[in-house]
Enzyme design. Structure first.
Site, PDB file in Angstrom:
ATOM      1  N   SER A 124       0.836  -1.192   0.000  1.00  0.00           N
ATOM      2  CA  SER A 124       0.000   0.000   0.000  1.00  0.00           C
ATOM      3  C   SER A 124       0.871   1.242   0.000  1.00  0.00           C
ATOM      4  O   SER A 124       1.951   1.254   0.614  1.00  0.00           O
ATOM      5  CB  SER A 124      -0.861  -0.016   1.258  1.00  0.00           C
ATOM      6  OG  SER A 124      -1.444   1.246   1.463  1.00  0.00           O
ATOM      7  N   TYR A 150      -1.907  -1.316  10.625  1.00  0.00           N
ATOM      8  CA  TYR A 150      -2.127  -1.873   9.280  1.00  0.00           C
ATOM      9  C   TYR A 150      -0.992  -1.440   8.347  1.00  0.00           C
ATOM     10  O   TYR A 150      -0.382  -2.257   7.657  1.00  0.00           O
ATOM     11  CB  TYR A 150      -3.486  -1.410   8.721  1.00  0.00           C
ATOM     12  CG  TYR A 150      -3.559  -1.463   7.224  1.00  0.00           C
ATOM     13  CD1 TYR A 150      -3.727  -2.673   6.562  1.00  0.00           C
ATOM     14  CD2 TYR A 150      -3.410  -0.298   6.454  1.00  0.00           C
ATOM     15  CE1 TYR A 150      -3.749  -2.721   5.170  1.00  0.00           C
ATOM     16  CE2 TYR A 150      -3.434  -0.347   5.070  1.00  0.00           C
ATOM     17  CZ  TYR A 150      -3.600  -1.558   4.432  1.00  0.00           C
ATOM     18  OH  TYR A 150      -3.602  -1.600   3.071  1.00  0.00           O
ATOM     19  N   LYS A 154       2.303  -3.607   6.348  1.00  0.00           N
ATOM     20  CA  LYS A 154       2.702  -3.577   4.931  1.00  0.00           C
ATOM     21  C   LYS A 154       4.187  -3.234   4.812  1.00  0.00           C
ATOM     22  O   LYS A 154       4.926  -3.867   4.050  1.00  0.00           O
ATOM     23  CB  LYS A 154       1.849  -2.569   4.151  1.00  0.00           C
ATOM     24  CG  LYS A 154       0.379  -2.938   4.038  1.00  0.00           C
ATOM     25  CD  LYS A 154       0.161  -4.159   3.163  1.00  0.00           C
ATOM     26  CE  LYS A 154      -1.298  -4.524   3.017  1.00  0.00           C
ATOM     27  NZ  LYS A 154      -1.510  -5.820   2.344  1.00  0.00           N
TER      28      LYS A 154
END
Ligand code: UD1
Length: 332
Positions: A124, A150, A154
């Site tokens: 992302s 989150y 990544k």
């Protein structure tokens, strides 16, 4: 070429599975169905006339994952499986680290064990954090001021992949950093249908449109942008899916990293305006406070993907809105 798509019943995974099948790849799907439905495979079949072989497996289960790889000799893996709700990750950090990182480590261990040497990873643009820039390119540092677990999963997984590749010269990986995926397959049979209250702009807009939420709160109209609302690089999910095909076709030894974005920033007000034009209705909105961690303007410099993958976006935000509305019709 045999490709395993982890998270293949999810939003981006299912659209990618469709494009792979349309292009003639042999596709199998693995998913634990925690945030998706097995019936997505029926819709993939309706679109492509092929139903991919499906494994309901959680990547955190090493033995079950190994069994999947024992059944088929995969040439490559496209790895989408993971938790993705930013707000939830702040409340349940251990779940996010365990799921996303634990799952990826097991996947790599199994790929190592079975000598599967090609991986495409769903990352992302959030890994860039806030660097005070507007257009972000792949040479920029990652892991700076990431605001939620989150995003950290990544960034950490990217590093794990780079370290694993360094130790295994026969392994190659492509890391794809997505900007803001929106839209739905043209057929209207696949789209984004999150459980519970969604986090992202377009799914919230569609819930308001369908009367499931009373109004859209615009998080701030006093940003230093033309209309005061934030601007984002929205990318149609079909363009994004095609980016994975381009990456698969152009894999090189070692690790390559690409932004998948359009390079164009559209404001929240512009999205609402286009949505209203397409529906002929007025979406109820209110202006709220700025959301913590939001950047005024954030978009991709997509030139590396254009040069090396020969890929660029073809569809617009308006196309994505039209396709989303078409998908909603089928949900009714
Ligand atoms: C978010 C995540 C990012 C993730 C991406 C997936 C953060 C900090 N980043 O990005 O990690 O990869 O989603 O697409 O959360 N907005 C409103 N009202 C709403 C919802 C959103 O005004 O009810 C605005 C936001 O302020 C933002 C824009 O819409 O300016 C897009 O928001 P969102 O869809 O949540 O995406 P990002 O914040 O860009």
């Amino acid at each position: 070429m045999k490709v395993l798509v982890t998270g293949g019943t999810g939003y981006i995974g299912s659209h990618t599975a469709v494009e792979l099948l349309r292009a003639g790849y042999d596709v199998e799907v693995l998913d634990n169905l925690v945030n998706s439905k097995e019936s997505t495979l029926d819709n993939i079949e309706k679109i492509t006339h092929i139903k991919p072989k499906f494994y309901k497996v959680d990547l955190r289960n090493y033995d079950e994952t190994l069994r999947v790889f024992a059944e088929t000799n995969f040439d490559a893996v496209i790895h989408f499986a993971g938790l993705k709700a930013v707000g939830e990750s702040v409340e349940k950090p251990l779940e996010y680290y365990e799921n996303n990182i634990g799952g990826t480590i097991n996947l790599l261990r199994v790929m190592d064990e079975t000598r599967v040497g090609k991986l495409i990873f769903s990352s992302s643009a959030t890994v860039y954090g806030d660097q005070g820039a507007k257009a972000y390119d792949e040479k920029m540092t990652t892991g700076v001021k990431i605001t939620n677990p989150y995003g950290w999963t990544k960034a950490m997984i990217e590093q794990i992949i780079r370290d694993y590749a360094k130790a295994n010269p026969e392994f190659s990986a492509t890391i794809l950093r997505y900007f803001n995926p929106i839209g739905a397959d043209k057929s209207g049979l696949l789209g984004e249908d999150p459980n519970g209250i969604p986090n992202n702009l377009l799914p919230i807009i569609t819930k308001v449109y369908r009367g499931e939420l009373s109004e859209l709160t615009i998080f701030g109209d006093d940003y230093p942008t033309d209309d005061g609302s934030c601007k984002r690089d929205f990318i149609h999910v079909t363009d994004l899916a095609l980016g994975h095909l381009a990456a698969l076709e152009k894999m090189h030894p070692g690790v390559r990293t690409y932004n998948l974005g359009s390079g164009v920033a559209t404001s929240v007000f512009e999205v609402v305006k286009m949505f209203n034009e397409e529906t002929g209705e007025e979406l109820p909105i209110k202006i709220g406070k700025r959301r913590a961690g939001d950047l005024a303007e954030f978009y991709a410099n997509p030139s590396l993907a254009e040069k090396e993958l020969e890929w660029k976006t073809k569809l617009t935000v308006r196309d994505a809105i039209k396709d989303t509305l078409n998908y909603l019709k089928n949900l009714e």
